[in-house]
Design a protein around this motif. Structure first.
Motif, short mmCIF file in Angstrom:
data_model
loop_
_atom_site.label_atom_id
_atom_site.label_comp_id
_atom_site.label_asym_id
_atom_site.label_seq_id
_atom_site.Cartn_x
_atom_site.Cartn_y
_atom_site.Cartn_z
N GLY A 103 0.78 -1.23 0.00
CA GLY A 103 0.00 0.00 0.00
C GLY A 103 0.80 1.27 0.00
O GLY A 103 0.22 2.36 0.04
N ASP A 104 2.14 1.19 -0.07
CA ASP A 104 2.92 2.43 0.05
C ASP A 104 2.87 3.31 -1.18
O ASP A 104 3.31 4.46 -1.15
CB ASP A 104 4.36 2.16 0.47
N SER A 105 2.32 2.82 -2.27
CA SER A 105 2.18 3.62 -3.49
C SER A 105 0.74 3.71 -3.96
O SER A 105 0.47 4.10 -5.11
CB SER A 105 3.07 3.03 -4.61
N ASP A 106 -0.20 3.37 -3.09
CA ASP A 106 -1.61 3.35 -3.49
C ASP A 106 -2.26 4.72 -3.43
O ASP A 106 -3.28 4.97 -4.09
CB ASP A 106 -2.41 2.39 -2.59
N ALA A 107 -1.73 5.63 -2.63
CA ALA A 107 -2.34 6.95 -2.45
C ALA A 107 -1.25 8.01 -2.39
O ALA A 107 -0.14 7.75 -1.93
CB ALA A 107 -3.17 7.00 -1.17
N TRP A 108 -1.58 9.22 -2.85
CA TRP A 108 -0.57 10.28 -2.88
C TRP A 108 -0.31 10.90 -1.51
O TRP A 108 0.68 11.60 -1.32
CB TRP A 108 -0.99 11.38 -3.86
N ASP A 109 -1.18 10.61 -0.52
CA ASP A 109 -1.03 11.23 0.80
C ASP A 109 -0.61 10.24 1.87
O ASP A 109 -0.74 10.51 3.06
CB ASP A 109 -2.34 11.93 1.20
N LEU A 110 -0.08 9.09 1.48
CA LEU A 110 0.44 8.12 2.43
C LEU A 110 1.50 7.28 1.74
O LEU A 110 1.32 6.87 0.60
CB LEU A 110 -0.67 7.21 2.97
#
Length: 293
Positions: A103-110
């Motif tokens: 999940g470290d590249s799933d969202a721009w804010d995490l």
């Protein structure tokens, strides 16, 4: 520039590129970080004064969500002022890269480009997401013997997530940074969706630990003004994130509570991006120069 010779680089650090800029040098580095456990990148601007042997004050700039060690150096237009005033600029990357965590590249804010400048304590983040120790301990001590930096004249500033980082690192590590400013900082992460999402992931359910990384709470706990010479914050009043994410009024209230001098300027018609940052970067660099004399 002919008078400056870069010292022999320690094992594990590599100069990727350097470029002449306003009589100084813009440099980009990569090194093997022991705190992060992965390769990390950072950038440095050396003003012309430092290239002739002068030891200069240095300012750490912490960038925001989605940014890297390149963003500020490319977009802010800071080198012109830094060259004139004899200021070294240092910008680390905004997170580890290459950890390949779930999940470290799933969202721009995490995750990637969203490290929030803290040491994660929750799995799976805690092994690599150690940006607080990386900046305050590892990177600072790596650069002091490598570059002509006056270790007693260090400032810190940042934008958005990096503004949060600048405020919290300055308050959590008294005596390390002599000057402090921020542009559109996330001033109370525990009170906004960005901060709540990041803190839940990186720190887990213990909201006592969340408070230890919230600038407004940290300021309210001070026994006396930590920066009696003053803190500068600029905030665009047309910033699309102002109402829901940034909350500078909470930091202002905390400063008032403990007698901390704060100049909080709401700039009319400015939004959150680097057009805003570049418009006021000179004021911020001069704020640091004044307090790093």
């Amino acid at each position: 520039m002919t008078n400056f010779t870069l010292p022999a680089l320690p094992d594990g650090i590599e100069l990727l590129s350097q470029h002449a800029s306003f009589g100084g040098l813009q440099q980009f580095y990569r090194h093997a970080s022991t705190e992060i456990g992965l390769p990390m990148r950072f950038s440095v601007y050396l003003p012309p004064q430092s290239l002739t042997g002068e030891v200069c004050p240095a300012i750490f700039f912490l960038a925001g969500l989605t940014c890297s060690e390149e963003t500020f150096m490319i977009k802010a237009g800071a080198q012109r002022v830094a060259a004139r005033e004899g200021l070294i600029l240092i910008t680390p990357d905004t997170s580890p890269r290459g950890a390949n965590l779930p999940g470290d590249s799933d969202a721009w804010d995490l995750g990637v480009a969203a490290g929030f400048y803290l040491n994660a304590t929750a799995a799976p983040w805690r092994k690599h997401y150690r940006m607080e120790s990386y900046i305050v301990d590892e990177l600072r001590h790596l650069l002091l013997p490598l570059l002509p930096i006056d270790e007693k004249r260090l400032g810190i500033m940042g934008h958005s997530m990096g503004g949060h980082g600048a405020l919290t690192l300055a308050l959590r590590h008294p005596g390390v940074f002599r000057s402090l400013s921020a542009l559109a900082p996330i001033a109370s992460p525990v009170s906004c969706p960005w901060g709540q999402k990041a803190f839940q992931a990186y720190l887990g359910d213990d909201q006592v630990s969340w408070a230890q990384h919230d600038a407004s709470i940290l300021m309210s706990q001070q026994q006396q003004a930590p920066y009696p010479q003053g803190i500068l914050i600029d905030q665009g009043d047309a910033d699309q994130f102002l109402a829901n994410q940034l909350h500078p009024h909470l930091f202002e209230a905390a400063c008032n509570q403990v007698g901390q001098p704060l100049t909080l300027r709401y700039q009319q018609k400015y939004d959150h991006g680097y057009y805003f940052v570049s418009s006021f970067i000179e004021d911020h660099l001069m704020h640091h120069k004044q307090h790093l004399q």
